[in-house]
Design an enzyme around this catalytic site. Structure first.
Site, PDB file in Angstrom:
ATOM      1  N   ASP A   1       0.821  -1.070   0.075  1.00 32.05           N
ATOM      2  CA  ASP A   1      -0.006  -0.121   0.059  1.00 32.05           C
ATOM      3  C   ASP A   1       1.071   1.248   0.111  1.00 32.05           C
ATOM      4  O   ASP A   1       0.360   2.299  -0.552  1.00 32.05           O
ATOM      5  CB  ASP A   1      -0.839   0.123   1.162  1.00 32.05           C
ATOM      6  CG  ASP A   1      -0.084  -0.154   2.493  1.00 32.05           C
ATOM      7  OD1 ASP A   1       0.979  -0.920   2.571  1.00 32.05           O
ATOM      8  OD2 ASP A   1      -0.668   0.437   3.540  1.00 32.05           O
TER       9      ASP A   1
ATOM     10  N   ASP B   1      -5.913  -2.534  -2.303  1.00 36.80           N
ATOM     11  CA  ASP B   1      -5.391  -1.814  -3.236  1.00 36.80           C
ATOM     12  C   ASP B   1      -4.778  -2.588  -4.861  1.00 36.80           C
ATOM     13  O   ASP B   1      -4.888  -1.925  -5.577  1.00 36.80           O
ATOM     14  CB  ASP B   1      -4.130  -1.200  -2.375  1.00 36.80           C
ATOM     15  CG  ASP B   1      -4.159  -0.352  -1.206  1.00 36.80           C
ATOM     16  OD1 ASP B   1      -4.989  -1.066  -0.363  1.00 36.80           O
ATOM     17  OD2 ASP B   1      -3.827   0.697  -1.108  1.00 36.80           O
TER      18      ASP B   1
ATOM     19  N   TRP C   1     -11.493  -5.924  -1.214  1.00 40.64           N
ATOM     20  CA  TRP C   1     -10.270  -6.591  -0.758  1.00 40.64           C
ATOM     21  C   TRP C   1     -10.247  -7.933  -0.967  1.00 40.64           C
ATOM     22  O   TRP C   1      -9.149  -8.192  -1.726  1.00 40.64           O
ATOM     23  CB  TRP C   1     -10.125  -6.243   0.836  1.00 40.64           C
ATOM     24  CG  TRP C   1      -9.430  -4.690   1.052  1.00 40.64           C
ATOM     25  CD1 TRP C   1      -8.464  -4.456   1.565  1.00 40.64           C
ATOM     26  CD2 TRP C   1     -10.423  -3.407   0.883  1.00 40.64           C
ATOM     27  NE1 TRP C   1      -8.298  -2.831   1.745  1.00 40.64           N
ATOM     28  CE2 TRP C   1      -9.362  -2.394   1.293  1.00 40.64           C
ATOM     29  CE3 TRP C   1     -11.653  -3.054   0.552  1.00 40.64           C
ATOM     30  CZ2 TRP C   1      -9.895  -1.078   1.479  1.00 40.64           C
ATOM     31  CZ3 TRP C   1     -12.056  -1.910   0.439  1.00 40.64           C
ATOM     32  CH2 TRP C   1     -11.122  -0.848   0.752  1.00 40.64           C
TER      33      TRP C   1
ATOM     34  N   HIS D   1       1.038   6.080  -2.718  1.00 38.23           N
ATOM     35  CA  HIS D   1       0.044   5.083  -2.385  1.00 38.23           C
ATOM     36  C   HIS D   1      -0.923   4.876  -3.615  1.00 38.23           C
ATOM     37  O   HIS D   1      -1.721   5.783  -4.060  1.00 38.23           O
ATOM     38  CB  HIS D   1      -0.807   5.614  -1.217  1.00 38.23           C
ATOM     39  CG  HIS D   1      -1.531   4.765  -0.191  1.00 38.23           C
ATOM     40  ND1 HIS D   1      -0.931   4.383   1.030  1.00 38.23           N
ATOM     41  CD2 HIS D   1      -2.419   3.873  -0.399  1.00 38.23           C
ATOM     42  CE1 HIS D   1      -1.474   3.563   1.631  1.00 38.23           C
ATOM     43  NE2 HIS D   1      -2.661   3.423   0.868  1.00 38.23           N
TER      44      HIS D   1
ATOM     45  N   ARG E   1       5.862   4.202   5.744  1.00 37.82           N
ATOM     46  CA  ARG E   1       5.581   4.123   7.356  1.00 37.82           C
ATOM     47  C   ARG E   1       5.728   2.982   7.625  1.00 37.82           C
ATOM     48  O   ARG E   1       6.043   1.993   7.014  1.00 37.82           O
ATOM     49  CB  ARG E   1       4.445   4.810   7.530  1.00 37.82           C
ATOM     50  CG  ARG E   1       3.152   4.123   6.742  1.00 37.82           C
ATOM     51  CD  ARG E   1       1.724   4.919   6.806  1.00 37.82           C
ATOM     52  NE  ARG E   1       0.689   3.965   6.379  1.00 37.82           N
ATOM     53  CZ  ARG E   1      -0.372   4.467   5.749  1.00 37.82           C
ATOM     54  NH1 ARG E   1      -0.454   5.961   5.539  1.00 37.82           N
ATOM     55  NH2 ARG E   1      -1.470   3.832   5.288  1.00 37.82           N
ATOM     56  N   ASP E   2       5.118   2.580   8.901  1.00 38.96           N
ATOM     57  CA  ASP E   2       5.482   1.192   9.478  1.00 38.96           C
ATOM     58  C   ASP E   2       4.233   0.523   9.072  1.00 38.96           C
ATOM     59  O   ASP E   2       3.377   0.157   9.936  1.00 38.96           O
ATOM     60  CB  ASP E   2       5.248   1.444  11.050  1.00 38.96           C
ATOM     61  CG  ASP E   2       4.283   2.539  11.661  1.00 38.96           C
ATOM     62  OD1 ASP E   2       3.477   2.809  10.939  1.00 38.96           O
ATOM     63  OD2 ASP E   2       4.043   2.259  12.986  1.00 38.96           O
ATOM     64  N   GLU E   3       4.002   0.137   7.844  1.00 40.55           N
ATOM     65  CA  GLU E   3       3.163  -0.649   7.414  1.00 40.55           C
ATOM     66  C   GLU E   3       3.672  -1.635   6.057  1.00 40.55           C
ATOM     67  O   GLU E   3       4.099  -2.685   6.331  1.00 40.55           O
ATOM     68  CB  GLU E   3       1.980   0.203   6.836  1.00 40.55           C
ATOM     69  CG  GLU E   3       0.579  -0.590   6.712  1.00 40.55           C
ATOM     70  CD  GLU E   3      -0.661   0.198   6.546  1.00 40.55           C
ATOM     71  OE1 GLU E   3      -1.791  -0.327   6.407  1.00 40.55           O
ATOM     72  OE2 GLU E   3      -0.564   1.445   6.898  1.00 40.55           O
TER      73      GLU E   3
ATOM     74  N   GLU F   1      -2.397   9.058  -0.939  1.00 36.31           N
ATOM     75  CA  GLU F   1      -3.077   8.090  -0.048  1.00 36.31           C
ATOM     76  C   GLU F   1      -4.642   8.692   0.004  1.00 36.31           C
ATOM     77  O   GLU F   1      -5.581   8.088  -0.317  1.00 36.31           O
ATOM     78  CB  GLU F   1      -2.782   7.583   1.078  1.00 36.31           C
ATOM     79  CG  GLU F   1      -3.748   6.746   1.977  1.00 36.31           C
ATOM     80  CD  GLU F   1      -3.168   5.967   3.236  1.00 36.31           C
ATOM     81  OE1 GLU F   1      -3.746   5.137   3.763  1.00 36.31           O
ATOM     82  OE2 GLU F   1      -2.191   7.081   3.934  1.00 36.31           O
TER      83      GLU F   1
END
Length: 932
Positions: free
Chosen positions: A500, A513, A570, A802, A504-506, A781
């Site tokens: 995605d 997506d 999703w 994103h 960041r912390d992802e 995003e």
């Protein structure tokens, strides 16, 4: 999700076209072939790859392109021959000869010879004949090499280093080594290697291979990938040394939120097998075993989210070379093999793709010295410096600056995204990190010895080595920048899995997506192998009841394998993405492989919906991040989740029915076609009034209902009119992740082209071009990630790279430029060229390097005339639609259409002229009357 042409693509709307064609990207060798012979073959591929090394497809698929300067070329036969060496191939001593096959198949042709063997190299050629009576020479020789096909082929053992570690944090990266002796002349040498964690491999001091983040991120509970390396040129007579450095990576490093670690395991491991074939025919295997030694080195921490800490004073010079003194090193422990299978990669590895130099260095009001790379990119910064020993330099990454011009990192959440390097004081030192990557445009530099100069820094762009296949350009500079942003959003987020966001912390493989962006992705790049790999993980991580996790690989609910699953739009990636790959590449095998997963997901929805066929229970993200406002007369754009869930239930069921039909599963095809009709009937009863008004009176609701064909024929025009009226009323979109990809499609498909272009060209918030006006170089995003006053959206979720909203790229290729796949002839076997100019554009052009060759379409409007240029590759055909044209006024190449042998049909269809053509280049001209 290319839904326009399924049932309504030939609706009689007025279309206008003209063009400047995309330049054909043809190699000098190919051009020479065109002039030297009437027919030739080029670009031989096996499983989408050129001369692949270490594959495990038991029946490899072979593809090739035809080259001819003539028009209307169709392959009438082919012959493939396969041998064990180049000499045997030349001498006719073959393993398999297909014989002359009366067929036009030139892609996805299965090898039909004896069973393939582990480690064996296969050489192959093809020759073809065409409908003009020409026969090609045998092609240049291509090859493929098998990997290790059976579990018993692995003689090496899994080992873990005996170094002291703290399991609660990132530890120094272990380094492992093993010396071995080569006594005879080497014919060839291969290394097969995988790891629990990440690895970098060296042989005799030289880095092995050009891939990064190996072995890649898979559903580690079920499978690990291994890589195969040709190290013949690195092995030397006498003493040799194989070295490996291990990193935490996705296996045990930080993953997801709350500083979560050790998702898949606590100990790093290595499995490496060197196979040396000598000139005398004998073979020797040097595998990972208890004879290896282990230590730590200069990498003190290396984490995907946090970055890397490196102390050059701790480097162990020569540690991967023979003769190094390792008497103080620790040993290793042989560990039990995991239950997961070891497989060869189906997709491309992550590689260094390009380098970027900083465009400037500046000082912020807060006093930071910052490099501006000029592009939001993914990778890292390599640098060189000369400094006394013990000098520590820190690099911090950020995507944007705040409204005061200061470094902004709040949207990274807890990800540190930093590099800390301590010099050894040995002249000029060069550094780049090992097991981490950053998403950034700006780099703050501190601790630098002396003045910071751009010449000392280089941005290294890394992503999966997907081949660029698509181009789009128009007369609008803003749209061209939008296309640029879409491309860079894909590059930044296609790093082994479709993430995605990359900063960041992802950085997780969010299925929603991936689902909405897959059609655009497959225009821009060759995604076939990339998605094949990811979809196999999806099927493995899919729960027993058919639920599909939010992210693949399933890092969010890994421990329990329950929950965090089954959201509409999703989880539908299980069905939509395989269908998209089939359409783009003619890949029937991916439908065969994924069919159980596709069916399981639809059956999950059927059980959830029950006898009413309305899916209204469970968790749903809904139309994620849809536009909202506090205006009293328009409280928001919230679309009921049960409407969205039922819409996707119908859409995936329809695609499953089509898939069953393609695969010859007639009973399933009938079953799911019937189920689809029941869902549509239920949808109408539940969500549609007698006058065609939807229960959720939002743009997303109407767009989904129209794009998925959920409304009765009699109510579609009225629904489209309501959608268009809403767009005109507000002058902007109100859609989120699920409604946005189909919004312009629904409008243009039902005659509201002007409204679709209004949305595309809008520059104010919310719109695709608003971020462009704010200086964006990737897709955001949120529609308002950075507001006009320079302030930011919610720091908890505000990525500036994103790709989801970049799904508009699909519409730009298909409708603006006019390149569309015919569902009945997937993979561009038959192409629909149907541009629809509008929005004040005077030109647009696009090209796609398909499996058959270059497809190009473009138009230009000038001096009251429209020009449409197209290119149709050999062994394909096209239907060309010239909008708002009169048959008697249309010419091609300056000549009338009547009586042409290179045009099989030309007729007036409403306000358009429809022309059937074979392969070749064509230039159509007609008077221009504007749009209707």
């Amino acid at each position: 999700m290319r839904r326009v042409n399924r049932k309504t693509v030939w609706m009689g709307f007025a279309w206008v076209a003209a063009l400047v064609c995309a330049a054909a990207v043809v190699s000098p060798g190919a051009l020479a072939a065109q002039t030297e012979t009437p027919l030739a073959v080029r670009d031989l591929r096996c499983e989408y790859k050129v001369d692949p090394l270490g594959i495990d497809a038991r029946k490899p698929r072979l593809s090739w392109e035809l080259v001819s300067a003539e028009k209307g070329v169709v392959e009438t036969s082919y012959q493939v021959r396969v041998a064990g060496s180049q000499a045997e191939l030349t001498n006719g001593k073959v393993i398999w000869d297909s014989g002359t096959q009366a067929s036009d198949a030139s892609i996805q042709v299965e090898y039909g010879g004896p069973a393939v063997a582990s480690g064996r190299i296969y050489y192959w050629q093809v020759r073809v004949a065409d409908n003009h009576g020409h026969s090609s020479e045998w092609s240049k020789t291509a090859r493929w090499e098998m990997g290790l096909l059976e579990a018993g082929d692995w003689k090496a053992q899994w080992i873990t280093p005996n170094v002291l570690e703290d399991e609660t944090k990132s530890n120094p990266s272990p380094v492992l080594r093993r010396e071995f002796l080569v006594k005879k002349k080497v014919e060839r040498a291969r290394i097969y290697v995988t790891a629990m964690g990440l690895y970098e491999l060296a042989l005799n001091g030289k880095r092995v291979g050009d891939e990064y983040f190996t072995p890649g991120w898979t559903a580690y509970d079920f499978r690990y990938q291994y890589q195969t390396y040709d190290v013949t040129g690195l092995v030397k007579s006498g003493e040799n040394c194989l070295g490996a450095m291990l990193g935490d990576g996705w296996f045990r490093g930080r993953l997801a939120w709350d500083n979560k670690r050790n998702t898949y395991g606590k100990k790093l491991g290595l499995l490496a097998q060197t196979v040396i074939t000598y000139a005398d025919g004998t073979e020797e295997i040097v595998g990972s075993d208890d004879k290896w030694k282990a230590a730590t080195g200069a990498v003190l921490e290396s984490d995907i989210y946090n970055g890397e800490i490196y102390d050059a004073r701790l480097e162990r010079a020569g540690w991967s070379e023979a003769g190094y003194k390792d008497v103080e090193w620790k040993g290793v422990t042989v560990v039990e093999s995991p239950k997961a299978k070891i497989v060869a990669p189906a997709g491309p590895g992550v590689k260094r793709i390009e380098e970027i130099k900083p465009v400037k260095v500046f000082r912020t009001p807060a006093g930071d010295t910052v490099l501006d790379m000029g592009q939001d990119m993914v990778g890292w910064v390599k640098f060189r410096l000369t400094a006394p020993a013990g000098t520590t330099v820190t690099l911090r990454s950020a995507e944007v600056l705040d409204k005061a011009g200061n470094f902004y990192t709040a949207n990274l959440r807890s990800a540190k995204e930093s590099i800390r390097y301590t010099s050894k004081g040995a002249g000029t030192e060069t550094f780049e990190p090992h097991f981490t990557f950053q998403g950034f445009r700006y780099v703050a530099v501190s601790g630098w010895p002396g003045e910071v100069s751009p010449e000392d820094f280089t941005g290294v762009v890394v992503h999966s080595a997907i081949r660029r296949t698509g181009t789009f350009e128009s007369s609008s500079a803003l749209l061209n920048q939008l296309e640029h942003n879409i491309i860079w959003g894909q590059k930044g987020n296609f790093l082994d899995v479709p993430t995605d966001c990359p900063q960041r912390d992802e950085r997780l493989g969010w299925t929603g997506d991936a689902q909405v962006f897959a059609p655009t992705a497959s225009f821009n790049f060759d995604t076939a192998g990339f998605y094949t790999k990811w979809l196999r993980d999806l099927a493995l991580d899919q729960e027993d009841d058919g639920a599909v996790p939010f992210v693949i690989p399933n890092a969010l609910s890994h421990e329990t394998r329950k929950g965090a699953a089954a959201s509409a739009g999703w989880a539908d990636a299980a069905v939509v993405v395989p269908w998209t790959v089939y359409q783009a590449y003619g890949d029937k095998r991916i439908l065969q492989e994924q069919y159980p997963s596709m069916k399981a997901w639809v059956e999950y929805m059927r059980r959830a919906a029950g006898e009413k066929y309305i899916w209204s229970n469970g968790f749903s993200f809904g139309d994620w991040l849809a536009f909202a406002t506090t205006n009293a007369d328009y409280p928001g754009a919230t679309t009921d989740k049960d409407l969205i869930q039922t819409a996707y239930f119908a859409w995936s069921t329809e695609l499953l029915a089509r898939t069953a039909q393609v695969l010859g599963k007639k009973e399933d095809a009938a079953e799911y076609a019937g189920l689809e009709e029941k869902i549509k009937d239920a949808f109408e009863r539940e969500f549609v009034t007698a006058n065609g008004r939807l229960a959720s009176n939002t743009q997303s609701a109407y767009a989904l209902a129209l794009a998925f064909g959920l409304l009765p024929e009699s109510q579609r025009a009225g629904a489209a009119a309501r959608l268009a009226a809403d767009v005109r009323k507000f002058g902007h979109l109100t859609t989120g992740f699920l409604g946005t990809p189909v919004l312009c499609q629904a409008l243009s498909n039902y005659g509201y082209l002007d409204e679709a272009y209004l949305l595309l060209n809008r520059t104010e918030y919310p719109s695709w071009l608003y971020p462009v006006t704010q200086g964006a170089t990737t897709i955001w995003e949120r529609w308002d990630g950075q507001k006009p006053d320079g302030s930011f959206q919610d720091v908890g979720m505000n990525s500036f790279n994103h790709y989801a909203y970049g799904a508009i790229g699909d519409w730009m290729y298909r409708v603006v430029a006019g390149i569309e796949i015919d569902e009945a002839a997937p993979g561009y076997k038959h192409i629909l060229m149907q541009p629809r100019p509008g929005g004040g554009l005077t030109s647009a052009q696009a090209s796609v390097e398909s499996m058959y060759g270059l497809v190009a379409s473009g138009w230009e409007i000038a001096d009251g005339k429209m020009t449409l240029k197209i290119r149709v590759p050999a062994n394909t055909t096209a239907t060309v639609r010239l909008p708002n044209a009169k048959l008697e006024e249309v010419s091609e190449g300056g000549k009338p259409l009547a009586g042409r042998t290179d045009i099989s049909r030309a007729q007036q269809t409403g306000d358009a002229v429809v022309v059937e053509v074979g392969s070749g280049k064509y230039v159509f001209e007609s008077g221009y009357r504007g749009t209707k």
